[in-house]
Write a protein that holds these residues in place. Structure first.
Motif, PDB file in Angstrom:
ATOM      1  N   UNK A  38      23.295 -44.331 108.824  1.00  0.00           N
ATOM      2  CA  UNK A  38      24.496 -43.502 108.723  1.00  0.00           C
ATOM      3  C   UNK A  38      24.291 -42.436 107.659  1.00  0.00           C
ATOM      4  N   UNK A  39      24.490 -41.199 108.037  1.00  0.00           N
ATOM      5  CA  UNK A  39      24.392 -40.069 107.117  1.00  0.00           C
ATOM      6  C   UNK A  39      25.754 -39.409 106.971  1.00  0.00           C
ATOM      7  N   UNK A  40      25.992 -38.867 105.789  1.00  0.00           N
ATOM      8  CA  UNK A  40      27.179 -38.066 105.512  1.00  0.00           C
ATOM      9  C   UNK A  40      26.711 -36.687 105.082  1.00  0.00           C
ATOM     10  N   UNK A  41      27.555 -35.674 105.303  1.00  0.00           N
ATOM     11  CA  UNK A  41      27.200 -34.297 104.960  1.00  0.00           C
ATOM     12  C   UNK A  41      27.845 -33.878 103.648  1.00  0.00           C
ATOM     13  N   UNK A  42      27.115 -33.063 102.884  1.00  0.00           N
ATOM     14  CA  UNK A  42      27.609 -32.430 101.667  1.00  0.00           C
ATOM     15  C   UNK A  42      28.366 -33.428 100.787  1.00  0.00           C
ATOM     16  N   UNK A  43      27.642 -34.432 100.336  1.00  0.00           N
ATOM     17  CA  UNK A  43      28.247 -35.489  99.533  1.00  0.00           C
ATOM     18  C   UNK A  43      27.981 -35.271  98.050  1.00  0.00           C
TER      19      UNK A  43
END
Length: 119
Positions: A38-43
């Protein structure tokens, strides 16, 4: 008792709305855990913002475009902070995303598998 520092979520939100074409192209492959993580953007990550972050594997993917060419000393400080806090950083040029997205995705998938196997 540890001190709590609020994250700069307003800045992160604005970065998520100002997506570059390379970020958008790569996000099509990273979203919905398509590469097995799982990746998140602009964290927000310490004093920095990670273009893409997998918290589970402490993996940061940074896309390097014009802003990185103008101030490379910021990348040196970012890399040092990430290493000090046990993050693995993959730096990928925007041009590579545009010219060889399949190769970039294969490299990220291999790193995800390597990190998962080393746990």
């Amino acid at each position: 008792m540890p001190t709590w520092k609020p994250r700069n979520t307003i800045r992160a939100r604005s970065l998520r709305h100002a997506v570059t074409p390379a970020e958008w192209a790569l996000w099509a492959y990273l979203s919905r855990s398509q590469l097995g993580a799982k990746f998140s953007r602009q964290m927000p990550l310490g004093p920095f913002f990670a273009d893409f972050l997998c918290r589970e594997l402490s993996l940061v993917i940074e896309l390097d475009g014009f802003s990185h060419d103008v101030a490379p000393e910021r990348d040196v400080a970012r890399n040092a902070w990430m290493a000090e806090h046990s993050y693995t950083v993959l730096r990928i040029a925007n041009a590579d995303v545009h010219a060889n997205i399949e190769g970039v995705v294969t490299m990220i998938r291999a790193e995800v598998e390597r990190l998962r196997a080393s746990r």
